[in-house]
Design a protein around this motif. Sequence first.
Motif, PDB file in Angstrom:
ATOM      1  N   VAL A 296       0.846  -1.196   0.000  1.00  0.00           N
ATOM      2  CA  VAL A 296       0.000   0.000   0.000  1.00  0.00           C
ATOM      3  C   VAL A 296       0.880   1.245   0.000  1.00  0.00           C
ATOM      4  CG1 VAL A 296      -1.775   1.305   1.234  1.00  0.00           C
ATOM      5  CG2 VAL A 296      -1.865  -1.202   1.218  1.00  0.00           C
ATOM      6  N   GLY A 297       0.729   2.064  -1.037  1.00  0.00           N
ATOM      7  CA  GLY A 297       1.424   3.338  -1.109  1.00  0.00           C
ATOM      8  C   GLY A 297       0.448   4.487  -0.937  1.00  0.00           C
ATOM      9  N   TRP A 298       0.960   5.634  -0.534  1.00  0.00           N
ATOM     10  CA  TRP A 298       0.104   6.771  -0.189  1.00  0.00           C
ATOM     11  C   TRP A 298       0.538   8.009  -0.964  1.00  0.00           C
ATOM     12  CZ3 TRP A 298      -3.790   5.933   3.474  1.00  0.00           C
ATOM     13  CH2 TRP A 298      -3.722   4.697   4.149  1.00  0.00           C
ATOM     14  N   ARG A 299      -0.435   8.745  -1.466  1.00  0.00           N
ATOM     15  CA  ARG A 299      -0.195  10.033  -2.112  1.00  0.00           C
ATOM     16  C   ARG A 299      -1.104  11.070  -1.456  1.00  0.00           C
ATOM     17  NH1 ARG A 299       2.011   9.659  -7.312  1.00  0.00           N
ATOM     18  NH2 ARG A 299       1.992  11.945  -7.246  1.00  0.00           N
ATOM     19  N   VAL A 300      -0.495  12.131  -0.948  1.00  0.00           N
ATOM     20  CA  VAL A 300      -1.246  13.199  -0.303  1.00  0.00           C
ATOM     21  C   VAL A 300      -1.533  14.279  -1.333  1.00  0.00           C
ATOM     22  CG1 VAL A 300      -1.288  14.915   1.540  1.00  0.00           C
ATOM     23  CG2 VAL A 300      -0.130  12.721   1.903  1.00  0.00           C
ATOM     24  N   GLY A 301      -2.795  14.597  -1.540  1.00  0.00           N
ATOM     25  CA  GLY A 301      -3.144  15.649  -2.482  1.00  0.00           C
ATOM     26  C   GLY A 301      -4.547  15.457  -3.016  1.00  0.00           C
ATOM     27  N   ARG A 302      -4.993  16.435  -3.770  1.00  0.00           N
ATOM     28  CA  ARG A 302      -6.309  16.373  -4.390  1.00  0.00           C
ATOM     29  C   ARG A 302      -6.268  15.382  -5.554  1.00  0.00           C
ATOM     30  NH1 ARG A 302      -9.742  20.631  -3.220  1.00  0.00           N
ATOM     31  NH2 ARG A 302     -10.676  20.498  -5.292  1.00  0.00           N
ATOM     32  N   VAL A 303      -7.298  14.583  -5.685  1.00  0.00           N
ATOM     33  CA  VAL A 303      -7.304  13.523  -6.686  1.00  0.00           C
ATOM     34  C   VAL A 303      -7.061  14.072  -8.081  1.00  0.00           C
ATOM     35  CG1 VAL A 303      -8.765  11.793  -7.823  1.00  0.00           C
ATOM     36  CG2 VAL A 303      -8.743  11.966  -5.329  1.00  0.00           C
ATOM     37  N   GLU A 304      -7.699  15.176  -8.432  1.00  0.00           N
ATOM     38  CA  GLU A 304      -7.560  15.711  -9.786  1.00  0.00           C
ATOM     39  C   GLU A 304      -6.136  16.166 -10.096  1.00  0.00           C
ATOM     40  OE1 GLU A 304      -9.825  18.878  -7.322  1.00  0.00           O
ATOM     41  OE2 GLU A 304      -9.659  16.685  -7.439  1.00  0.00           O
ATOM     42  N   ARG A 305      -5.367  16.477  -9.060  1.00  0.00           N
ATOM     43  CA  ARG A 305      -3.976  16.898  -9.273  1.00  0.00           C
ATOM     44  C   ARG A 305      -3.011  15.729  -9.268  1.00  0.00           C
ATOM     45  NH1 ARG A 305      -3.783  22.260  -5.291  1.00  0.00           N
ATOM     46  NH2 ARG A 305      -5.377  23.465  -6.422  1.00  0.00           N
ATOM     47  N   VAL A 306      -3.356  14.670  -8.572  1.00  0.00           N
ATOM     48  CA  VAL A 306      -2.446  13.541  -8.395  1.00  0.00           C
ATOM     49  C   VAL A 306      -2.645  12.470  -9.460  1.00  0.00           C
ATOM     50  CG1 VAL A 306      -1.843  11.637  -6.822  1.00  0.00           C
ATOM     51  CG2 VAL A 306      -2.258  13.934  -5.912  1.00  0.00           C
ATOM     52  N   LEU A 307      -3.865  12.362  -9.998  1.00  0.00           N
ATOM     53  CA  LEU A 307      -4.245  11.237 -10.833  1.00  0.00           C
ATOM     54  C   LEU A 307      -3.306  11.013 -12.011  1.00  0.00           C
ATOM     55  CD1 LEU A 307      -6.522   9.122 -10.960  1.00  0.00           C
ATOM     56  CD2 LEU A 307      -7.723  10.652 -12.526  1.00  0.00           C
ATOM     57  N   GLY A 308      -2.896  12.082 -12.666  1.00  0.00           N
ATOM     58  CA  GLY A 308      -2.087  11.945 -13.860  1.00  0.00           C
ATOM     59  C   GLY A 308      -0.714  11.347 -13.613  1.00  0.00           C
ATOM     60  N   GLY A 309      -0.241  11.381 -12.364  1.00  0.00           N
ATOM     61  CA  GLY A 309       1.086  10.863 -12.071  1.00  0.00           C
ATOM     62  C   GLY A 309       1.103   9.520 -11.389  1.00  0.00           C
ATOM     63  N   LEU A 310      -0.013   8.785 -11.435  1.00  0.00           N
ATOM     64  CA  LEU A 310      -0.072   7.517 -10.717  1.00  0.00           C
ATOM     65  C   LEU A 310       0.539   6.353 -11.479  1.00  0.00           C
ATOM     66  CD1 LEU A 310      -3.551   7.577  -8.933  1.00  0.00           C
ATOM     67  CD2 LEU A 310      -1.306   8.249  -8.075  1.00  0.00           C
ATOM     68  N   GLY A 311       0.842   6.540 -12.743  1.00  0.00           N
ATOM     69  CA  GLY A 311       1.615   5.516 -13.444  1.00  0.00           C
ATOM     70  C   GLY A 311       0.775   4.457 -14.103  1.00  0.00           C
ATOM     71  N   ALA A 312       1.153   3.180 -13.890  1.00  0.00           N
ATOM     72  CA  ALA A 312       0.631   2.050 -14.640  1.00  0.00           C
ATOM     73  C   ALA A 312      -0.896   1.976 -14.586  1.00  0.00           C
ATOM     74  CB  ALA A 312       1.228   0.752 -14.106  1.00  0.00           C
ATOM     75  N   ARG A 313      -1.460   1.394 -15.655  1.00  0.00           N
ATOM     76  CA  ARG A 313      -2.919   1.244 -15.741  1.00  0.00           C
ATOM     77  C   ARG A 313      -3.419   0.386 -14.590  1.00  0.00           C
ATOM     78  NH1 ARG A 313      -7.017  -2.082 -17.443  1.00  0.00           N
ATOM     79  NH2 ARG A 313      -5.591  -3.849 -17.702  1.00  0.00           N
ATOM     80  N   PRO A 314      -4.427   0.850 -13.869  1.00  0.00           N
ATOM     81  CA  PRO A 314      -4.964   0.037 -12.770  1.00  0.00           C
ATOM     82  C   PRO A 314      -5.930  -1.031 -13.280  1.00  0.00           C
ATOM     83  CG  PRO A 314      -6.171   2.087 -12.904  1.00  0.00           C
ATOM     84  CD  PRO A 314      -5.090   2.162 -13.969  1.00  0.00           C
ATOM     85  N   ASP A 315      -5.950  -2.151 -12.606  1.00  0.00           N
ATOM     86  CA  ASP A 315      -6.970  -3.156 -12.900  1.00  0.00           C
ATOM     87  C   ASP A 315      -8.330  -2.706 -12.388  1.00  0.00           C
ATOM     88  OD1 ASP A 315      -5.292  -5.506 -13.944  1.00  0.00           O
ATOM     89  OD2 ASP A 315      -4.274  -5.010 -12.062  1.00  0.00           O
ATOM     90  N   VAL A 316      -8.321  -2.048 -11.230  1.00  0.00           N
ATOM     91  CA  VAL A 316      -9.571  -1.594 -10.628  1.00  0.00           C
ATOM     92  C   VAL A 316      -9.330  -0.286  -9.895  1.00  0.00           C
ATOM     93  CG1 VAL A 316      -9.206  -2.922  -8.506  1.00  0.00           C
ATOM     94  CG2 VAL A 316     -11.518  -2.259  -9.138  1.00  0.00           C
ATOM     95  N   VAL A 317     -10.349   0.573  -9.911  1.00  0.00           N
ATOM     96  CA  VAL A 317     -10.315   1.833  -9.173  1.00  0.00           C
ATOM     97  C   VAL A 317     -11.505   1.849  -8.219  1.00  0.00           C
ATOM     98  CG1 VAL A 317     -10.563   4.343  -9.320  1.00  0.00           C
ATOM     99  CG2 VAL A 317      -9.157   3.115 -10.998  1.00  0.00           C
TER     100      VAL A 317
END
Length: 390
Positions: A296-317
Amino acid sequence: MSSAAATRADWTDRILELEVGPVAHGGHCVARSEGRVVFVRHALPGERVLAVVNKDGGGSFCRADAVEVLEPSPWRVPAPCSWARAGGCGGCDFQHADPAAQRSLKSDVLAEQLRRLAGIERRVPVEELPGGALGWRHRVRLAVDDEGRAGLRAHRSHDVLPIADCPLTPPGTLPPVLEHGFDPDTEVEVAVDAHGRVHVGDDGPVVQRAAGREWLLSPGVFWQVHPALPDTLAAVVGEWADAPQGGTAWDLYGGVGLFAAVLAGQVGPDGAVTVVESSRQAVADGRAALADLPQVGWRVGRVERVLGGLGARPDVVVADPPRRGLGRELVDALCGHAPDRVVHVACDPAALARDVALFAERRYRLAELRAFDAFPMTHHFECVALLVRA
């Protein structure tokens, strides 16, 4: 009187005799008088009532409170709280309705929102949670008046009502708190933890349990108000997420990581779960609670600002946005990452229906939907939707 004249007239304080129509989103029912729509509280579909207009903006509708029931609905019951009335507390909308009827009304609202906003004909039962219609609220925010007395706000008002108790909270929770004085014109949170201990204000940490784990929550960090809801949501999210071993999952608006804990068990040590949450304190509490889950990794920030930098395609959101929902920008961004499934947790049926329509534009269909009466006596309820990529 013509419709145009009725629209221009100020009906404030006018008493209307109304035939009450269907329930509407927001804790009221719809009636009509002289060509105008009247949103009336403290009434039920099929009743005939006298109602006093309390707000009239001069347009095509006004708001009113039922003050006398001339022909009651068979669903009507005595309200368990004296403040659940015209001019009373704004917290409860349906204390005058049998709990089973409340759930039926909420199901009507969900069906209407899906039909009107998403073009979907679907009726989903609103499921009862354990514990009954009273005593379920384990977290409540009290308002404090200018003399330091805590209470609850009147409906659509900043006025603080001098309550002695609230039947939605566990018996004995509020009376000792209400005896104390607080800083004027503030708010104070009261929380009951997993041990039954009552925490007031900054008296923490608050111990909560769900999904087989324990969290130590700092004062003010979000946790569901109904004690049965976290485990209920975790079970449904886990079933519908079905993240593969070694896979990738995102937990957006993830709070302290309730859903991340479930997802981590599915992807296993070789997978990855990323939690995105704007509250630094929630992330700190979540890191401590899930310290044994390195996937489990954590990113602090607003989703709309962080989403583009999350990397690999997720299987599920998994997404549990605030009441306003995701909206077009975030739905488009999520679909651009092409997850196989999106599990959408929503506390507002209108926002959910709008999001479902936006997902449909991006070829994600509504595969599953459940609703839970996590807020009895109020018009609120919780939904979980599964959206699957076509």
